[in-house]
Write a protein that holds these residues in place. Structure first.
Motif, PDB file in Angstrom:
ATOM      1  N   GLY A  59      18.888  -9.524  56.207  1.00 57.66           N
ATOM      2  CA  GLY A  59      19.798  -9.787  57.316  1.00 57.66           C
ATOM      3  C   GLY A  59      21.025 -10.601  56.920  1.00 57.66           C
ATOM      4  O   GLY A  59      21.101 -11.155  55.822  1.00 57.66           O
ATOM      5  N   THR A  60      21.974 -10.698  57.833  1.00 63.79           N
ATOM      6  CA  THR A  60      23.219 -11.418  57.576  1.00 63.79           C
ATOM      7  C   THR A  60      23.008 -12.920  57.499  1.00 63.79           C
ATOM      8  O   THR A  60      23.695 -13.610  56.728  1.00 63.79           O
ATOM      9  N   TYR A  61      22.090 -13.465  58.307  1.00 56.32           N
ATOM     10  CA  TYR A  61      21.816 -14.906  58.248  1.00 56.32           C
ATOM     11  C   TYR A  61      21.482 -15.330  56.818  1.00 56.32           C
ATOM     12  O   TYR A  61      22.002 -16.320  56.312  1.00 56.32           O
ATOM     13  N   TYR A  62      20.588 -14.590  56.198  1.00 59.75           N
ATOM     14  CA  TYR A  62      20.159 -14.953  54.841  1.00 59.75           C
ATOM     15  C   TYR A  62      21.309 -14.795  53.851  1.00 59.75           C
ATOM     16  O   TYR A  62      21.494 -15.620  52.950  1.00 59.75           O
ATOM     17  N   ALA A  63      22.086 -13.741  54.038  1.00 61.88           N
ATOM     18  CA  ALA A  63      23.213 -13.496  53.125  1.00 61.88           C
ATOM     19  C   ALA A  63      24.219 -14.646  53.170  1.00 61.88           C
ATOM     20  O   ALA A  63      24.799 -15.019  52.144  1.00 61.88           O
ATOM     21  N   LEU A  64      24.437 -15.217  54.347  1.00 59.83           N
ATOM     22  CA  LEU A  64      25.369 -16.329  54.488  1.00 59.83           C
ATOM     23  C   LEU A  64      24.726 -17.683  54.186  1.00 59.83           C
ATOM     24  O   LEU A  64      25.435 -18.636  53.827  1.00 59.83           O
ATOM     25  N   GLY A  65      23.429 -17.755  54.353  1.00 64.92           N
ATOM     26  CA  GLY A  65      22.734 -19.033  54.277  1.00 64.92           C
ATOM     27  C   GLY A  65      22.919 -19.776  52.962  1.00 64.92           C
ATOM     28  O   GLY A  65      23.134 -20.996  52.944  1.00 64.92           O
ATOM     29  N   GLY A  66      22.845 -19.054  51.854  1.00 66.37           N
ATOM     30  CA  GLY A  66      22.993 -19.687  50.549  1.00 66.37           C
ATOM     31  C   GLY A  66      24.365 -20.315  50.374  1.00 66.37           C
ATOM     32  O   GLY A  66      24.501 -21.437  49.867  1.00 66.37           O
ATOM     33  N   THR A  67      25.401 -19.587  50.823  1.00 61.13           N
ATOM     34  CA  THR A  67      26.772 -20.112  50.745  1.00 61.13           C
ATOM     35  C   THR A  67      26.926 -21.352  51.608  1.00 61.13           C
ATOM     36  O   THR A  67      27.498 -22.367  51.184  1.00 61.13           O
ATOM     37  N   PHE A  68      26.407 -21.297  52.842  1.00 62.23           N
ATOM     38  CA  PHE A  68      26.489 -22.450  53.741  1.00 62.23           C
ATOM     39  C   PHE A  68      25.782 -23.659  53.131  1.00 62.23           C
ATOM     40  O   PHE A  68      26.280 -24.787  53.189  1.00 62.23           O
ATOM     41  N   ALA A  69      24.592 -23.421  52.567  1.00 65.31           N
ATOM     42  CA  ALA A  69      23.824 -24.521  51.977  1.00 65.31           C
ATOM     43  C   ALA A  69      24.600 -25.192  50.851  1.00 65.31           C
ATOM     44  O   ALA A  69      24.634 -26.426  50.744  1.00 65.31           O
ATOM     45  N   ASP A  70      25.242 -24.386  50.012  1.00 62.95           N
ATOM     46  CA  ASP A  70      26.033 -24.944  48.907  1.00 62.95           C
ATOM     47  C   ASP A  70      27.212 -25.751  49.434  1.00 62.95           C
ATOM     48  O   ASP A  70      27.525 -26.835  48.917  1.00 62.95           O
ATOM     49  N   GLU A 298      36.376 -19.574  51.733  1.00 61.78           N
ATOM     50  CA  GLU A 298      35.574 -19.412  50.521  1.00 61.78           C
ATOM     51  C   GLU A 298      34.319 -18.564  50.755  1.00 61.78           C
ATOM     52  O   GLU A 298      33.563 -18.315  49.822  1.00 61.78           O
ATOM     53  N   ILE A 299      34.099 -18.155  51.994  1.00 64.17           N
ATOM     54  CA  ILE A 299      32.904 -17.379  52.328  1.00 64.17           C
ATOM     55  C   ILE A 299      33.167 -15.911  51.997  1.00 64.17           C
ATOM     56  O   ILE A 299      34.018 -15.263  52.615  1.00 64.17           O
ATOM     57  N   GLY A 300      32.459 -15.397  51.016  1.00 66.39           N
ATOM     58  CA  GLY A 300      32.731 -14.051  50.513  1.00 66.39           C
ATOM     59  C   GLY A 300      32.245 -12.921  51.388  1.00 66.39           C
ATOM     60  O   GLY A 300      32.731 -11.802  51.295  1.00 66.39           O
ATOM     61  N   HIS A 301      31.278 -13.174  52.280  1.00 66.05           N
ATOM     62  CA  HIS A 301      30.733 -12.122  53.132  1.00 66.05           C
ATOM     63  C   HIS A 301      31.794 -11.622  54.114  1.00 66.05           C
ATOM     64  O   HIS A 301      32.702 -12.356  54.510  1.00 66.05           O
ATOM     65  N   ALA A 302      31.663 -10.355  54.509  1.00 63.47           N
ATOM     66  CA  ALA A 302      32.629  -9.754  55.431  1.00 63.47           C
ATOM     67  C   ALA A 302      32.747 -10.523  56.740  1.00 63.47           C
ATOM     68  O   ALA A 302      33.814 -10.520  57.382  1.00 63.47           O
ATOM     69  N   LYS A 303      31.683 -11.215  57.157  1.00 62.82           N
ATOM     70  CA  LYS A 303      31.729 -11.970  58.408  1.00 62.82           C
ATOM     71  C   LYS A 303      32.488 -13.280  58.276  1.00 62.82           C
ATOM     72  O   LYS A 303      32.755 -13.952  59.276  1.00 62.82           O
TER      73      LYS A 303
END
Length: 331
Positions: A59-70, A298-303
């Motif tokens: 899912g998208t949450y997980y895809a973004l989660g690592g970036t947010f955590a960093d 800096e968030i690479g995901h399309a969202k």
């Protein structure tokens, strides 16, 4: 005896003077510390670790989660880790139980949790507050060209993944079925996560699946790599009826080219958000907001393009943490 008593009293008096002097020194130190901080109490947050609960790995949450955590780790200095979870409803319960400090949620699920409605009936998360909104979470009704399903009416009697009971996806599925004159009793409901859903569509074990996630979501992209994907449309009159009854929905469109679609598909969406509990220290909540919204580029995901300071408080539906509010007020 008199000389002994006099000696004892003298020594005791000296000890009391020493203790008083030490006590006075501590008070002076405290006063100086307060003065150094402009007359206010020092606010040093003693938190060593933050857990950010996301969703399934597809899912998208997980895809973004690592970036947010960093980003949060870098901004706050507090080690933050993104964790796999069962998404919105489970995440709200994880906050309530103290098993996580930060959570991805759908705005509709946050509203239910805060107010003790639907799956949170009698189990409200009363101290739930928002950091801010993120991006539209599109409700996909996914099937394949081989299934022959092109409308909600075609779902009758079919095996349809609706997510785990109590999940955000389950609530979305139930409400969309409702406005199309259907209930869970009209389908063979399957409680699968996103990855299991697309696996089931690939093997023919299920006929369709509800997936609530920002497009493009990895689970549907993986399906499209091997199968012709069909997204069943939510027609305008049905979207209008849904929004009239459940105003946290919005009209949405999945663009052509997404998942190999030849034309755009009308549907609806809710909003993804980040939430915490109200007892999270103000400086930490401020840092979380600054980390995400101050570094959205800096968030690479399309969202990432949807994550903006100026729209972060639109459509939230619950109170905003004072620390996050302070950050937005400064912008």
């Amino acid at each position: 005896m008199k000389k002994s008593n006099l000696f004892f009293m003298t020594v005791l008096g000296m000890l009391l003077l020493v203790l008083a002097a030490c006590s006075g020194g501590e008070e002076t130190t405290d006063t100086e510390s307060t003065a150094d901080n402009g007359g206010s109490e020092e606010t040093t947050t003693e938190i060593d670790f933050l857990s950010l609960v996301t969703g399934g790995t597809q899912g998208t949450y997980y895809a973004l989660g690592g970036t947010f955590a960093d980003l949060i780790t870098e901004e706050t200095g507090i080690k933050t880790t993104a964790e796999v979870s069962q998404a919105s409803a489970a995440n709200a319960n994880a906050l309530k139980a103290g098993d996580a400090e930060i959570a991805f949620l759908q705005t509709d699920i946050a509203y239910y949790a805060k107010n003790g409605e639907l799956m949170f009936d009698g189990q409200a998360v009363e101290d739930l507050v928002a950091i801010g909104g993120l991006y539209p979470e599109t409700i996909h009704l996914v099937t394949t060209a081989d299934s022959g399903i092109t409308s909600f009416d075609d779902l009758k009697g079919k095996k349809v993944s609706v997510g785990a009971p109590g999940s955000g996806t389950y609530a979305n599925a139930e409400q969309l079925l409702e406005v199309h004159g259907l209930t869970m009793d009209d389908i063979e409901a399957q409680n699968l996560d996103f990855g299991e859903s697309t696996d089931g569509l690939t093997t023919g074990q299920i006929d369709a699946a509800f997936i609530t996630a920002g497009y493009p979501t990895a689970a549907v992209e993986a399906l499209g790599a091997t199968t012709e994907v069909v997204i069943v449309p939510v027609e305008a009159d049905k979207a209008e009826a849904l929004i009239e009854k459940y105003p946290y929905y919005a009209v949405d469109t999945i663009p052509s080219g997404t998942y190999g679609l030849e034309s755009e598909v009308p549907t609806v969406s809710v909003l993804a958000m980040i939430a915490v509990k109200s007892d999270l220290p103000e400086d930490v909540a401020y840092g979380i907001a600054k980390a995400i919204y101050g570094n959205a580029g800096e968030i690479g995901h399309a969202k990432g393009e949807f994550i903006k300071t100026e729209t972060a408080l639109d459509g939230i539906g619950i109170d905003v943490h004072p620390g996050a509010q302070k950050y937005f007020d400064e912008q």
